[in-house]
Design an enzyme around this catalytic site. Structure first.
Site, PDB file in Angstrom:
ATOM      1  N   CYS A   1     -18.349   8.105 -59.962  1.00 47.38           N
ATOM      2  CA  CYS A   1     -19.191   7.064 -61.064  1.00 47.38           C
ATOM      3  C   CYS A   1     -18.680   7.673 -62.305  1.00 47.38           C
ATOM      4  O   CYS A   1     -18.307   9.604 -62.213  1.00 47.38           O
ATOM      5  CB  CYS A   1     -20.618   7.778 -60.844  1.00 47.38           C
TER       6      CYS A   1
ATOM      7  N   GLY B   1     -11.540  -3.998 -49.339  1.00 44.82           N
ATOM      8  CA  GLY B   1     -10.808  -4.864 -47.737  1.00 44.82           C
ATOM      9  C   GLY B   1      -9.426  -4.131 -47.431  1.00 44.82           C
ATOM     10  O   GLY B   1      -8.954  -3.256 -47.792  1.00 44.82           O
TER      11      GLY B   1
ATOM     12  N   GLY C   1     -11.018  -1.360 -45.598  1.00 42.10           N
ATOM     13  CA  GLY C   1     -10.324  -2.118 -45.119  1.00 42.10           C
ATOM     14  C   GLY C   1     -10.373  -1.794 -43.700  1.00 42.10           C
ATOM     15  O   GLY C   1      -9.478  -3.296 -43.301  1.00 42.10           O
TER      16      GLY C   1
HETATM   17  C1  LIG Z   1     -19.111  -4.958 -53.518  1.00 40.85           C
HETATM   18  C2  LIG Z   1     -19.243  -3.595 -52.861  1.00 40.85           C
HETATM   19  C3  LIG Z   1     -20.671  -2.682 -53.661  1.00 40.85           C
HETATM   20  C4  LIG Z   1     -19.951  -1.293 -53.476  1.00 40.85           C
HETATM   21  N1  LIG Z   1     -20.570  -0.298 -53.296  1.00 40.85           N
HETATM   22  C5  LIG Z   1     -20.854   0.998 -53.785  1.00 40.85           C
HETATM   23  C6  LIG Z   1     -21.637   1.708 -53.754  1.00 40.85           C
HETATM   24  O1  LIG Z   1     -22.608   1.862 -54.547  1.00 40.85           O
HETATM   25  N2  LIG Z   1     -21.431   3.834 -54.387  1.00 40.85           N
HETATM   26  C7  LIG Z   1     -20.658   3.723 -53.093  1.00 40.85           C
HETATM   27  O2  LIG Z   1     -20.183   5.237 -52.920  1.00 40.85           O
HETATM   28  N3  LIG Z   1     -19.529   2.508 -52.647  1.00 40.85           N
HETATM   29  C8  LIG Z   1     -19.721   1.629 -52.847  1.00 40.85           C
HETATM   30  N4  LIG Z   1     -18.597   1.008 -52.829  1.00 40.85           N
HETATM   31  C9  LIG Z   1     -17.533   1.121 -51.913  1.00 40.85           C
HETATM   32  C10 LIG Z   1     -17.102   1.520 -50.372  1.00 40.85           C
HETATM   33  O3  LIG Z   1     -18.440   2.046 -49.942  1.00 40.85           O
HETATM   34  C11 LIG Z   1     -16.001   1.033 -49.522  1.00 40.85           C
HETATM   35  O4  LIG Z   1     -16.014   2.693 -50.054  1.00 40.85           O
HETATM   36  C12 LIG Z   1     -15.061   0.906 -49.549  1.00 40.85           C
HETATM   37  O5  LIG Z   1     -15.778  -0.343 -50.366  1.00 40.85           O
HETATM   38  C13 LIG Z   1     -13.798   0.678 -49.025  1.00 40.85           C
HETATM   39  O6  LIG Z   1     -14.336   0.274 -47.597  1.00 40.85           O
HETATM   40  P1  LIG Z   1     -14.411  -1.219 -47.219  1.00 40.85           P
HETATM   41  O7  LIG Z   1     -12.409  -2.020 -47.623  1.00 40.85           O
HETATM   42  O8  LIG Z   1     -14.669  -1.625 -45.999  1.00 40.85           O
HETATM   43  O9  LIG Z   1     -15.067  -2.338 -48.492  1.00 40.85           O
HETATM   44  C14 LIG Z   1     -18.930  -0.667 -52.643  1.00 40.85           C
HETATM   45  C15 LIG Z   1     -17.887  -1.705 -52.399  1.00 40.85           C
HETATM   46  C16 LIG Z   1     -18.277  -3.048 -52.657  1.00 40.85           C
HETATM   47  C17 LIG Z   1     -17.258  -3.641 -52.458  1.00 40.85           C
END
Ligand SMILES: Cc1cc2nc3c(=O)[nH]c(=O)nc-3n(C[C@H](O)[C@H](O)[C@H](O)COP(=O)(O)O)c2cc1C
Ligand SMILES: Cc1cc2nc3c(=O)[nH]c(=O)nc-3n(C[C@H](O)[C@H](O)[C@H](O)COP(=O)(O)OP(=O)(O)OC[C@H]3O[C@@H](n4cnc5c(N)ncnc54)[C@H](O)[C@@H]3O)c2cc1C
Ligand SMILES: Cc1cc2nc3c(=O)[nH]c(=O)nc-3n(C[C@H](O)[C@H](O)[C@H](O)COP(=O)(O)OP(=O)(O)OC[C@H]3O[C@@H](n4cnc5c(N)ncnc54)[C@H](O)[C@@H]3O)c2cc1C
Ligand SMILES: Cc1cc2nc3c(=O)[nH]c(=O)nc-3n(C[C@H](O)[C@H](O)[C@H](O)COP(=O)(O)O)c2cc1C
Ligand code: FES
Ligand code: FES
Lengths: 277, 325, 325, 277
Positions: free
Chosen positions: B131, B220, B248
């Site tokens: 943030c 992703g 991902g």
């Molecule tokens: C739509 C969306 C919203 C997210 N909101 C948050 C959030 O509120 N707080 C946070 O720490 N990470 C947030 N993230 C990050 C995810 O928690 C994660 O760290 C990141 O997407 C990597 O994992 P993934 O590739 O499996 O999505 C968000 C990710 C996405 C895609």
């Protein structure tokens, strides 16, 4: 997957999906995984359910137009390929308790979702009239079927190649007047929904619109599909098109503010919330 | 043979290592329509903020090769509504819950911790450090070890001792190990990585950025190699610190990469958008992979790829009788 | 209508904006079997080092979702062999050549510049700053603005004034704009981005890192959103500086994203591994896209996505008669 | 693409590719794009050319076994699908100027590349003997064809289900002795090539091996496919399997050092080069 066919400018896919067919109500949509194994396309594509039949335990039909790579891939599917669907998703169209005169407005593939709605309305003794449009004749979906079901069917094309020249909104006022409509149902691009809502509000009748917003999940967890909608309490909230919608009361949607966070929306920057991330 | 999938996030035991990633499962209710949330190792909430937040304008989403960009901007109802409606719903059901918080100042994070300190049902607190720091011209906390550490120290001092504080790091830094170390030194009980690196797409029809907010977070499969590398580097430098690995993960094999790199918990985010059942599938696939490799406990696989080739698994096979708990 | 594809890298005119990415076209000869190298805007060589280098052990390559990892480690014959055999081959044919150099110390970069200063056929010099700085515990130059600036200042002072010096940046930093600014302040005539972010994959059969070198550079479409973001941010901050954009360009559309974000030259790397003709195809596709949007000069599209919606292209259409050179 | 068939444990694909067929010589390989449009697989897969025919202007046949996602995708291709090939790539097998007795050694799909080589050798009046092996009977590729072409054919399987129990290397010494071989040609996994080379060196006859290294480009630009090979001048260099190979003189390949940078290789760390990136 059962069959695949071309309908004018559109592709129609019928998929055996008993679980979805069983719970389906008009206005529901499904999300489809595209690209197959090891694809680079990670998000599903949303499609309204056009038709549900009882064959093979329950089938659903989708109607779509090709644009980007996902729909192009879908258009290449053949009978007996398997398809990965999640659904039914979203809140369906609310139906009037008592028989009422309903005008159903659709443009492009938007009209596809109106036929099962018309069935449901007719089953409740409603009068149904269609206004269906598209840019050109072959983009007007379902004219024949509309004619069979509805009291009247008005067709519009922007190039005048079929029906009236113009848009569905141009034709709508006289249809509402002629049919003494009690309600309007619409599915079309945002700009058309906005105009349709304006017409209905002029006539002071309720309008239900099915909106389209870019969606990553379709199940209410990602918060990407929001639009500003005024709640019962008069407050504007950024609500999810996939979970609270896709069907909304038209007059509640702040169409002119779609794509923005209205300053008076709950939690808007400056509206009291700190501005983090 | 069943594999012992239990794992520890600091001193808190989880039944299995799979958790939802913050912001990818809202506050749990939506997923509960699909499966029993008790089957998760834990549910991680979206990042809760003090005030309600409407988030960023739309479009908030763009697909990219093997990934997606989002600019949700922490939309959520704020801490009051969270404590009133969302947390109790989870707590009453006894769902293991990692609460994620986000703020714009150290004071805001601290206040969130204070509000959560006595709330029942907080299994762990995850600090979203991605943030903008309002007191440092909007520079993201996670990009500056000392700013991150300040947040962690303050939150740690406020939070109940038995609730682990997890610092969530972002990969957009020159040296993730130094940020990780700063957070651990400041009292973080565990680390979570990676949050989304900043990306962007341009709509070549409109000749404008695809997202209304211009830039967004990339998630992703595209980020998987970056995330595995971060977990590897941090585990190598701080082998004793529990790590939540994410970025991902779409399959049990991806999750296994994180475990082998040193994660004891694995977060699933973007995969949930594609498959609401992703967590259960991934957990099952991970268990199958462990079993196929002769690993009887998840714990034995954590960080295994750091050890010299061959040695460890063979050793485990020999010890197999003993290691059944 | 044909589109004017000429572009300027600082004061050097290139016939079109497409160049090979350093290390992805070796020294040109291999690609020459497939097409006439004069059709490239420029050929960028692999990074030349002082001594011959055998590179890193194999496996040096692992496929990842929409990307690949490599740990080639600047294998090459060294500057002597380059000056003796490789550069003359290009120079004799009059092929526009951006020579990339890599070193472990400021002195090494400087020495490379000295050796290249009088060599005929150097269209521009690209400084690969993604090399570990031997004088700073192996910290990569590109991750530290002041170290990067020191290299650039020294090379710029040595290199002939009419050969642009291009600083090549990596995305593994908290703030790419500050590194970019440091390089420009130190005399860089142009900037190139992005080099590979550091990634890793683990072989879940062998339970070991997939690459012998453990970590490697991530390239291909997966990094496109990171790269477009970097170009966008740097162009926004330093609009007057010519940028070479690269990272995941597989199509004219991808190249167009970089141009709209602010790049006047676009590098093609990993795509060459898939399609030896990629540069020609991408150039043609880019030209078609420009034409379809009513853009008659590539130069008019550079950075266009930064301008308010609608305004710019319409303006170009009106001016179209005038803007034909 | 023309046809697709199963041959024991293998898949065989025939592709119309006149440009490749025309320039083909035994030992060449091609690289194949896998996964189709919008795939997440960015690297091509390398396959030896098994056969070239003049039909349809020129066809090439590949023989492969499925392992990961790329070969799985390939195995799903059907007749008339199109396939994206680059080739012919690499340096082919050198042929003896004068008639000679040649032993051709292959294991698994490695033997596929030996048949067109045998044709070329026979055309030069050479004697050809085959040693072909695999883990089990159905992984022994081309036994019938070998029998038709060669003076003798020795088969080996590790489980003894066909021919001799053991590996091709176990069988090789007696074949070399029996046939008074002048040269050995081999295509097999690295470990087998190493062992085959050792046998040939014991008999003091030249051996040509076709190696496999993980390849990102196949055309010599990426430098990922290198292995330590001793040059004419006695110096070891990290050379590209795709461009200087895939065929090497076996005794020149430092098999025991594959996967390392030998300290005495040109440009090895400490060997004078600074250690950058
Ligand atoms: C739509 C969306 C919203 C997210 N909101 C948050 C959030 O509120 N707080 C946070 O720490 N990470 C947030 N993230 C990050 C995810 O928690 C994660 O760290 C990141 O997407 C990597 O994992 P993934 O590739 O499996 O999505 C968000 C990710 C996405 C895609
Ligand atoms: C609730 C709902 C119902 C829909 N019903 C239909 C239907 O019945 N028939 C039909 O033809 N189309 C329908 N759409 C639009 C359809 O989802 C898009 O046309 C499709 O996703 C485009 O995918 P693509 O790969 O071809 O295009 P791309 O532009 O390459 O898609 C890239 C990304 O953007 C998203 N996207 C692109 N266009 C839209 C859009 N218009 N709406 C939402 N997301 C979009 C995609 O889902 C994908 O994530 C509906 C959309 C929604 C939200
Ligand atoms: C010159 C050469 C000729 C070959 N000829 C044949 C043949 O005739 N028949 C056959 O079945 N196989 C052959 N191979 C091996 C074949 O390339 C691999 O089996 C195939 O690439 C595996 O792809 P995958 O997606 O199934 O597996 P994955 O393991 O998922 O592939 C991932 C990546 O690793 C690379 N890779 C994996 N295994 C190998 C390997 N053994 N060699 C090189 N790269 C690899 C792939 O190219 C890809 O980039 C040859 C390899 C080379 C280098
Ligand atoms: C195999 C390989 C070798 C590379 N070698 C170099 C190099 O020598 N010098 C350099 O500056 N960048 C090198 N790069 C980085 C590329 O020039 C480019 O910046 C990066 O790969 C992103 O572009 P791409 O996604 O189009 O490949 C290399 C990349 C790859 C894949
Ligand atoms: S699409 Fe994810 S919340 Fe609506
Ligand atoms: S595979 Fe690229 S150089 Fe050999």
């Amino acid at each position: 997957m059962l069959t695949t066919r071309r309908v004018d400018a559109y592709h129609a896919l019928t998929v055996v999906a008993p679980g979805i067919a069983e719970r389906y109500r008009p206005g529901h949509f499904v999300s489809v995984a595209v690209g197959g194994a090891y694809t680079s396309m990670v998000t599903r594509r949303a499609f309204f359910i056009h038709d549900v039949k009882a064959d093979y335990g329950g089938t659903v039909e989708l109607v779509f137009t090709t644009g980007g790579p996902g729909t192009a891939w879908l258009a290449e599917r053949r009978a007996r390929d398997t398809l990965d669907l999640v659904g039914p998703l979203g809140r369906p169209f609310p139906l009037p308790r008592d028989p009422a005169n309903c005008v159903l407005v659709g443009s492009d593939y938007g009209s596809a979702v109106l036929f099962p709605l018309a069935d449901a309305l007719l089953a409740r003794g409603c009068r149904v009239d269609f206004v269906i449009g598209g840019a050109e004749a072959e983009r007007v979906f379902g004219a024949m079927r509309a004619r069979r079901m509805a009291e009247t069917t008005t067709l519009t094309t922007e190039d005048g190649s079929l029906g009236l020249r113009g848009t569905v909104t141009d034709a709508l006022p006289s249809v509402i007047a002629d049919t003494r409509a009690d309600a309007v149902y619409a599915c079309a691009p945002m700009a058309t929904l906005r105009a349709v809502t304006a017409v209905a509000m002029e006539f002071d009748i309720p309008v239900q619109v099915a909106v389209e917003e870019s969606m990553a999940c379709g199940i209410g967890v990602c918060m990407t599909c929001v639009l500003p909608v005024i709640g019962e309490d008069g407050a504007t909230r950024m609500v999810r098109a996939c979970a609270e919608g896709p069907v909304f009361r038209g007059e509640r949607v702040r169409f002119e503010d779609v794509g923005t966070i209205p300053f008076d929306a709950l939690g808007a920057p400056g509206g009291g919330a700190r501005h983090v991330s | 043979m069943s594999v012992d999938m239990r794992t520890f996030l600091a001193h808190v035991e989880l039944a299995n290592p799979i958790t939802t990633a913050a912001g990818c499962a809202s506050s749990g209710r939506e997923l509960a329509q699909f499966f029993d949330l008790h089957r998760l190792g834990a549910l991680t909430t979206r990042s809760i903020t003090m005030a309600p937040r409407a988030g960023r304008p739309t479009p908030r989403m763009a697909e990219t090769p093997s990934g997606m960009l989002n600019s949700v901007g922490l939309q959520g109802p704020g801490i009051d509504a969270f404590l009133e409606r969302e947390l109790p719903w989870l707590a009453q059901r006894g769902i293991r819950t990692i609460v994620s918080i986000g703020g714009g100042t150290v004071a805001e994070y601290s206040e969130l911790a204070r509000r959560l300190a006595d709330a029942p049902g907080v299994t762990a607190l995850e600090i979203n450090l991605s943030c903008p720091n309002m007191e440092d011209r909007g520079r993201v906390f996670a990009r500056e070890g000392s700013a991150a550490a300040e947040v962690i120290a303050s939150v740690r001092s406020i939070m109940r001792y038995d609730v682990p504080v997890v610092a969530k790091l972002a990969p957009d830094v020159a040296d993730i190990v130094s940020v990780a170390r700063a957070c651990v030194d400041a009292g973080a009980d565990a680390l979570s990585m990676i949050n989304n690196p900043l990306g962007m797409a341009i709509d070549t029809e409109a000749l404008r950025p695809s997202l209304a907010a211009v830039t967004g977070g990339l998630s992703g499969p595209a980020v998987l190699p970056l995330a595995v590398r971060c977990v590897w580097q941090v585990h190598a430098a701080l082998p004793g610190v529990p790590l939540i690995g994410m970025g991902g993960v779409m399959s049990g094999k991806d999750a296994f990469q994180f475990v082998l790199a040193g994660a004891c918990v694995v977060g699933v985010g973007t995969a949930l958008f594609h498959d609401p059942y992703a967590c259960l599938r991934i957990e099952r696939e991970l268990e199958d992979l462990l079993r196929a490799r002769g690993l009887q406990r998840l714990a034995d696989a954590v960080g295994l790829a750091h050890r010299p080739p061959g040695s460890a698994p063979r050793h485990l096979m020999v010890d197999s009788e003993e290691s059944i708990p």
